[in-house]
Design an enzyme around this catalytic site. Sequence first.
Site, PDB file in Angstrom:
ATOM      1  N   LYS A   1       0.825  -1.224   0.000  1.00  0.00           N
ATOM      2  CA  LYS A   1       0.000   0.000   0.000  1.00  0.00           C
ATOM      3  C   LYS A   1       0.855   1.268   0.000  1.00  0.00           C
ATOM      4  O   LYS A   1       0.781   2.097   0.912  1.00  0.00           O
ATOM      5  CB  LYS A   1      -0.964  -0.009   1.187  1.00  0.00           C
ATOM      6  CG  LYS A   1      -1.952  -1.176   1.163  1.00  0.00           C
ATOM      7  CD  LYS A   1      -3.014  -1.060   2.244  1.00  0.00           C
ATOM      8  CE  LYS A   1      -4.054  -2.144   2.164  1.00  0.00           C
ATOM      9  NZ  LYS A   1      -3.592  -3.472   2.582  1.00  0.00           N
TER      10      LYS A   1
ATOM     11  N   THR B   1     -11.325  -0.591   3.965  1.00  0.00           N
ATOM     12  CA  THR B   1     -12.643  -1.093   4.396  1.00  0.00           C
ATOM     13  C   THR B   1     -12.886  -0.868   5.881  1.00  0.00           C
ATOM     14  O   THR B   1     -13.985  -1.078   6.367  1.00  0.00           O
ATOM     15  CB  THR B   1     -12.795  -2.596   4.060  1.00  0.00           C
ATOM     16  OG1 THR B   1     -11.589  -3.267   4.401  1.00  0.00           O
ATOM     17  CG2 THR B   1     -13.083  -2.806   2.598  1.00  0.00           C
TER      18      THR B   1
HETATM   19  O1  C5P Z   1      -8.317 -12.543   7.616  1.00  0.00           O
HETATM   20  P1  C5P Z   1      -9.037 -11.836   6.523  1.00  0.00           P
HETATM   21  O2  C5P Z   1      -9.654 -12.779   5.492  1.00  0.00           O
HETATM   22  O3  C5P Z   1     -10.003 -10.798   7.035  1.00  0.00           O
HETATM   23  O4  C5P Z   1      -7.859 -11.062   5.757  1.00  0.00           O
HETATM   24  C1  C5P Z   1      -8.100 -10.154   4.737  1.00  0.00           C
HETATM   25  C2  C5P Z   1      -6.805  -9.665   4.162  1.00  0.00           C
HETATM   26  O5  C5P Z   1      -7.109  -8.660   3.201  1.00  0.00           O
HETATM   27  C3  C5P Z   1      -5.855  -9.014   5.166  1.00  0.00           C
HETATM   28  O6  C5P Z   1      -4.521  -9.353   4.763  1.00  0.00           O
HETATM   29  C4  C5P Z   1      -6.100  -7.545   5.008  1.00  0.00           C
HETATM   30  O7  C5P Z   1      -4.945  -6.767   5.262  1.00  0.00           O
HETATM   31  C5  C5P Z   1      -6.465  -7.442   3.530  1.00  0.00           C
HETATM   32  N1  C5P Z   1      -7.272  -6.288   3.207  1.00  0.00           N
HETATM   33  C6  C5P Z   1      -8.530  -6.035   3.734  1.00  0.00           C
HETATM   34  N2  C5P Z   1      -9.216  -4.914   3.388  1.00  0.00           N
HETATM   35  C7  C5P Z   1      -8.700  -4.042   2.515  1.00  0.00           C
HETATM   36  C8  C5P Z   1      -7.445  -4.301   1.955  1.00  0.00           C
HETATM   37  C9  C5P Z   1      -6.763  -5.447   2.316  1.00  0.00           C
HETATM   38  O8  C5P Z   1      -9.023  -6.818   4.530  1.00  0.00           O
HETATM   39  N3  C5P Z   1      -9.378  -2.980   2.152  1.00  0.00           N
END
Ligand code: C5P
Length: 239
Positions: A69, A122
């Site tokens: 990012k 998010t």
């Molecule tokens: O454990 P989980 O399925 O919630 O992980 C989601 C992954 O997606 C994490 O690595 C998180 O950093 C990433 N992510 C997210 N929302 C975003 C961008 C990235 O949850 N907007």
Amino acid sequence: MGGPKGSEAARRLIVALDVPSVAAAEALAERLSGEPVVLKIGHQLAYMGGLALAERLIRQDREVFLDLKLHDIPRTVEEGVRSLAGFGARFLTVHAYPQTLRAAVAGRAGSGLQLLGVTVLTSMDDGDARVAGYAAPVADLVRRRAEDARAAGVDGIVCAPTEARLLREHLGRAIALVIPGIRPAGAESGDQKRVMTPGQAIAAGADYLVVGRPVTGAPDPLAAVRALSAEIAAASVGA
Ligand code: C5P
């Protein structure tokens, strides 16, 4: 699940290696070595040997996603992306601000690195955006940043599952939608507030699904990946 359909579906699955050590990440990657999933390395691992791990995985022909990012002044972003472009990673995230997007596109020139713009995190709702000084609601910001990402020529955007359908309708197929916040039916949502099942997210227009805890926390991560791939394959029919 094996078979061509499952393996094609697994290519759309991005597994977040959100584990506390490089050794644990390496063990998980090894466990999933038969599945053509993309392996995502984020801040937690990157600053303690995760980039060296990325290089090792790439040497083993694994697909790697650097979720760093990036966001800084254009020259710094451009040179940073240029340094990372040599790694051979498949994806890199940058924040979807016009200057940053354009600098990243310049920095990856000549490499196969695909850039993904992060629209609005998010974890932010309208109240958080207001506190940060934005008058526009999050939905408007997401749409605007998605348009900027497309105009800058990046390959995809990261957005919430609840935004996927609208963005797909608005942007067409010109840009890939990479969707975190995925939970198989009945799974714990944890700190993710706007979740969808893999099947729902594919039906809403997702190209790639980002999944962390449903895999890292599963008693059998390989079985979890195979179940996710099967659901993606089933939902892809007609999506
Ligand atoms: O454990 P989980 O399925 O919630 O992980 C989601 C992954 O997606 C994490 O690595 C998180 O950093 C990433 N992510 C997210 N929302 C975003 C961008 C990235 O949850 N907007």
